[in-house]
Design a protein around this motif. Structure first.
Motif: not given
Length: 483
Positions: A85, A102, A134, A139, A141-142, A158-161
């Motif tokens: 991520g 990524y 975003d 991908l 939001s990061f 880093s990804s906000q997932a």
């Protein structure tokens, strides 16, 4: 149902439930916001560490690129694998993208598109402050931070997932737990409020039973009282119950005093009326005796004796009426014979026609024979009083109709006239004793104001009712008797 019509129980349950629901909403929002803020802080720390690691790998100038390439190949085996991520990108001062990749959840790396790199360069400042971007596509939001190194911009993110998934799961959990807890709270609160308000319900039941008692006349007893268990002065409901008991006691005492006073007055009227009959009869006798003699008498003396006789007769009639009302009020039983109302009505209209020829008298009988059980003389008095009332309080030429019929199990007698009607301000007290209707109708000076009171008392003694309806040009007195 409007809010003003809600019961106290419903108001307490709904009001408390709304407050509990608001408390749950505030608690849930605060928890979600706090958790998201905490997760973002942790993510920003990871982004800062990733940026520091990327910047610490060395400078990115062209002159030493080949040399560093050989060195980096030897060092690749010693570097840790990129975090799943994570995002890294290096952009030269001339805009050339040296690296941009990524790391997916399966460990593979993909290159960023030119548009995604352009978003990073446009939205992320180079002061190492993490910023939400975003990137779209797969991908999302990061959180990305950037640093400038000799004209070369290094990006790490880093990804906000995971943060979004955690807060979403927490929101669902809080909603489910809050809903279940609120439902349990509402049920428990309903049972608790119902149990707590039972004393108030018992007090209300006592008040309701008392409100159905007939307190207007006669000897009144109020046996209902709030139970001692519901009169504890240390509780609100107990104070209400105790106050209600005190109020009922005062009301009963007042009604007993009123009844005693009425009984004394009734006995006084009956005794006074009875005692006055003899002297009044003597006065009338002496007046008639004096007028019957042939002895010479001045005009003044003759007129005086004539007035004495007429006034004594009028006063005797008034005394008889008062005595009759006193006896009826005392509950003196009437005769219980079969009375032919049809014949009674015929006689009453005939008598009225003879007594007053200035009015037009009519009789309307729907059935051939209508009879009731009662005192014939008193019922004749009721009809005569109503006809006399119409004659006295309407101008000459008025049409007065006496109608008689049967409606269900009742005999209905109506006296209708076409006079000017009754003033609404007088109609409410028309059956009061010594009531006057001067403001509504023309009135003869000989009226005592007791005729309608006597008619009502006799009708009530027969188990019936009397009422009046009046508009200009039509006034109807209606008597209903059990047939």
């Amino acid at each position: 149902m409007t809010r003003s019509r809600w019961t106290l129980r419903r108001t307490l349950v709904v009001g408390t439930s709304v407050l509990v629901a608001l408390a749950f909403v505030v608690m849930s929002l605060a928890t979600i916001v706090a958790l998201r803020s905490f997760a973002l802080d942790r993510l920003d720390q990871q982004v800062g560490e990733g940026l520091s690691f990327a910047v610490g790998r060395g400078s990115f100038d062209h002159s030493g690129a080949d040399q560093r390439e050989g060195q980096n190949r030897g060092q690749d085996a010693d570097r840790p694998a990129p975090r799943i991520g994570s995002l890294q990108a290096v952009v030269a001062s001339d805009g050339t993208v040296r690296t941009s990749n990524y790391t997916r959840s399966d460990g593979t790396q993909v290159q960023l598109t030119d548009d995604q790199v352009a978003l990073l360069r446009a939205d992320v400042p180079t002061d190492r402050t993490p910023t939400s971007v975003d990137l779209g596509g797969d991908l999302g939001s990061f959180r990305v931070a950037a640093a400038d190194l000799d004209g070369t911009t290094v990006f790490a993110g880093s990804s906000q997932a995971d943060v979004t998934a955690t807060t979403s799961a927490l929101t669902v959990i809080l909603l489910a737990v809050s809903a279940a807890t609120l439902l349990i709270a509402v049920v428990g609160l309903s049972l608790f409020v119902r149990r707590s308000l039972r004393p108030l319900d018992r007090v209300a039941e006592v008040a309701q039973r008392v409100s159905t008692l007939s307190l207007s006349e006669g000897s009144v007893d109020i046996p209902d009282r709030v139970a001692p268990a519901d009169t504890d002065p240390s509780t609100e409901v107990g104070r209400v119950g105790s106050s209600l008991n005190d109020l009922l006691g005062h009301v009963q005492s007042s009604l007993a005093a009123r009844h005693h006073s009425e009984e004394q007055l009734r006995r006084f009227i009956a005794d006074a009326s009875h005692e006055l009959r003899t002297p009044l009869a003597s006065i009338r006798g002496y007046a008639q005796l004096s007028l019957g003699e042939d002895a010479p008498m001045t005009p003044t003396q003759a007129r005086s004796f004539d007035r004495i006789e007429s006034e004594a007769q009028r006063m005797a009639s008034l005394v008889d009426d008062l005595l009759l009302l006193a006896r009826l009020d005392a509950g003196q039983p009437l005769r219980r014979d079969e009375v032919e109302l049809t014949l009674l009505a015929v006689d009453a209209v005939s008598d009225a026609h003879v007594a007053d020829a200035t009015h037009e008298w009519r009789l309307d009988v729907t059935d051939d024979l209508i009879s009731v059980t009662g005192d014939e003389n008193r019922l004749r008095q009721v009809v005569a009083n109503l006809l006399r009332n119409a004659s006295t309080h309407t101008p000459p030429g008025t049409t007065v109709t006496l109608s008689l019929g049967r409606e269900g199990r009742e005999a209905v007698l109506r006296v209708t006239d076409t006079g000017p009607g009754i003033d609404p301000g007088v109609a409410g007290r028309l059956f009061d004793r010594f009531a006057r209707a001067d403001d509504a109708r023309n009135r003869d000076a000989g009226s005592t104001g007791l005729g309608l009171s006597i008619a009502e008392a006799i009708t009530a003694a027969h188990g019936g009712s009397i009422s009046v309806e009046s508009v200009p040009g039509r006034t109807v007195f209606e008597v209903r008797l059990p047939a």
